[in-house]
Design an enzyme around this catalytic site. Structure first.
Site, PDB file in Angstrom:
ATOM      1  N   GLY A 180       0.818  -1.216   0.000  1.00  0.00           N
ATOM      2  CA  GLY A 180       0.000   0.000   0.000  1.00  0.00           C
ATOM      3  C   GLY A 180       0.844   1.255   0.000  1.00  0.00           C
ATOM      4  O   GLY A 180       0.599   2.198  -0.768  1.00  0.00           O
ATOM      5  N   ASP A 181       1.864   1.280   0.845  1.00  0.00           N
ATOM      6  CA  ASP A 181       2.779   2.421   0.888  1.00  0.00           C
ATOM      7  C   ASP A 181       3.510   2.595  -0.438  1.00  0.00           C
ATOM      8  O   ASP A 181       3.651   3.707  -0.950  1.00  0.00           O
ATOM      9  CB  ASP A 181       3.804   2.232   2.007  1.00  0.00           C
ATOM     10  CG  ASP A 181       3.186   2.356   3.383  1.00  0.00           C
ATOM     11  OD1 ASP A 181       2.819   3.471   3.777  1.00  0.00           O
ATOM     12  OD2 ASP A 181       3.068   1.327   4.069  1.00  0.00           O
ATOM     13  N   SER A 182       3.992   1.481  -0.981  1.00  0.00           N
ATOM     14  CA  SER A 182       4.767   1.552  -2.214  1.00  0.00           C
ATOM     15  C   SER A 182       3.914   2.020  -3.386  1.00  0.00           C
ATOM     16  O   SER A 182       4.377   2.786  -4.244  1.00  0.00           O
ATOM     17  CB  SER A 182       5.384   0.183  -2.533  1.00  0.00           C
ATOM     18  OG  SER A 182       6.270  -0.216  -1.500  1.00  0.00           O
ATOM     19  N   ALA A 185       3.310   5.768  -3.020  1.00  0.00           N
ATOM     20  CA  ALA A 185       4.544   6.469  -3.372  1.00  0.00           C
ATOM     21  C   ALA A 185       4.745   6.501  -4.883  1.00  0.00           C
ATOM     22  O   ALA A 185       5.146   7.526  -5.456  1.00  0.00           O
ATOM     23  CB  ALA A 185       5.732   5.791  -2.706  1.00  0.00           C
TER      24      ALA A 185
END
Length: 409
Positions: A180-182, A185
């Site tokens: 999710g973070d990647s 980003a």
């Protein structure tokens, strides 16, 4: 593999000359900075200085397994590290001066934090009209949930990912990486590049609003329209996609092997490899829809065959017959594989602490202006304070030392 850092003057990359100030921490903001830095941008990362009772720095510096906090070495490569206490007016003023020289600002604080520090997009655009501000957050900068705390796993849940990952008789699973973070980003980086194109034409900066849950939603394929049009709700289905067959991991004598042969012509080639060409015209398996209806029995039939072979024997057959298939790679497999080596997918860079360090190379590959790894991750907190504040802001060494003494940096 190469054992040297790239010379930034040799091939500076497509984003050479772009200055990025990164104020994010942990994963989403820093990964966005990594992507831009890999393509040649100058990344100046602002971290909180050490204070009494607080060691300072991005927590990513300590993330990893025990004595091997190696996550930082990837996400902070190609970056310059400076410190500034953003919780006090002097530190905020210093950051604003640095941002005034930048093309892009990255932040992944809870919405409203930047405004609280006197750095709202409106005020920043007054001093730097062309600034592109990448804001990564759990729920976005607007809407009723915007002020909630958000993390990658929450975005994965809200975006629809977690509910459909795992075995149907068990609780939802997560990936072994912070997807999710990647994703947030990566979409933030995409937005920044699009905004740079707009700025090239107009001179205008803008805000890129990347929400974790919406980044996940973007890769959910037809999940929403399937439900909206027919009421169908995707559920957890383990190692297969319902109706897509054969496409699974199959057992061998010495491990497991992935085969994807759900297209008609490819399935026919798999049948030839199995010595069962008649299966391709069997009405149970002769079309995509038919194979989907008989997915379980087809997987069992293929598994009975693959169990009689080693992984290497099966792979040789798949290559011979042109069937998409492959081993389930572990790190050692990646390091040993000749294709990884030929494409330099993994590189080896010199490192002050580790001697040399192997990690994934810059991606994607550009034919004319490829990105490069030019600097190892900053080893110490505030490592580039003097160089950056002197060169970018014109501060003297004594002024920088004074800021350090007073805990501003």
């Amino acid at each position: 593999m190469t054992a040297r850092l790239a010379d930034p003057l040799e091939n500076p990359g497509p984003l050479a000359g772009i200055r990025v100030v990164e104020m994010g921490q942990l994963i989403a903001g820093p990964f966005c900075g990594q992507l831009l830095g890999d393509m040649g941008a100058e990344i100046i990362k602002i971290e909180p200085p050490a204070t009494e009772g607080n060691k300072g720095g991005d927590p990513m510096r300590d993330w990893g397994r025990g004595d091997f906090p190696l996550w930082w070495e990837v996400v902070a490569r190609n970056k310059k590290a400076v410190t500034a206490n953003l919780r006090i007016p002097e530190g905020q003023a210093l950051a604003r001066k640095l941002i005034a020289t930048a093309d892009i600002l990255i932040e992944n604080f809870r919405p409203g934090t930047l405004e609280k520090w006197g750095m709202s997009p409106e005020s920043l655009h007054e001093i730097n009209p062309g600034l592109i501000i990448v804001r990564v957050s759990g729920y976005g900068q607007s809407g009723p949930y915007s002020d909630r705390a958000g993390f990658g796993g929450i975005g994965e849940a809200m975006g629809g990912w977690r509910a459909i990952v795992g075995d149907p008789d068990r609780p939802p699973s997560r990936m072994g990486v912070s997807i999710g973070d990647s994703l947030a980003a990566t979409y933030g980086c995409l937005g920044a590049l699009a905004a740079l194109r707009h700025r090239d034409k107009t001179g205008e900066g803008q805000v890129v609003d990347s929400a974790l849950y919406e980044a996940v939603l973007q890769v959910m394929e037809s999940l929403v329209p399937e439900y909206a049009a027919s009421g169908y709700v995707r559920e957890r289905s383990g190692s297969v996609l319902p109706g897509i067959a054969p496409s699974n991991v199959y057992p061998c004598k010495d491990g497991e092997y992935l085969i994807g042969a759900n297209q008609n012509t490819v399935f026919s080639r798999l049948c030839d490899a199995m010595g069962r060409p008649e299966l391709a015209s069997d009405e149970r398996y002769s079309s995509h829809v038919a194979r989907g209806r008989h997915q379980v029995e087809l997987d069992e039939l293929i598994a009975d065959w693959t169990r009689t072979l080693t992984i290497d024997e099966l792979e040789a057959l798949m290559i011979k017959h042109g069937v998409p298939a492959g081993k389930l790679y572990r790190p050692q497999d990646m390091l040993d594989d000749p294709h990884f080596q030929a494409r330099e997918a993994i590189v080896e860079i010199p490192h002050e602490r580790w001697g040399t360090l192997k990690m994934q190379n810059v991606f994607p590959k550009l034919s004319k202006t490829p990105g490069t790894i030019r600097r190892a991750a900053p080893a110490t907190l505030g490592q580039d304070n003097f160089a950056v504040y002197r060169d970018a802001l014109g501060l003297s060494d004594s002024e920088i030392s004074d800021l350090q003494t007073r805990g501003v940096i």
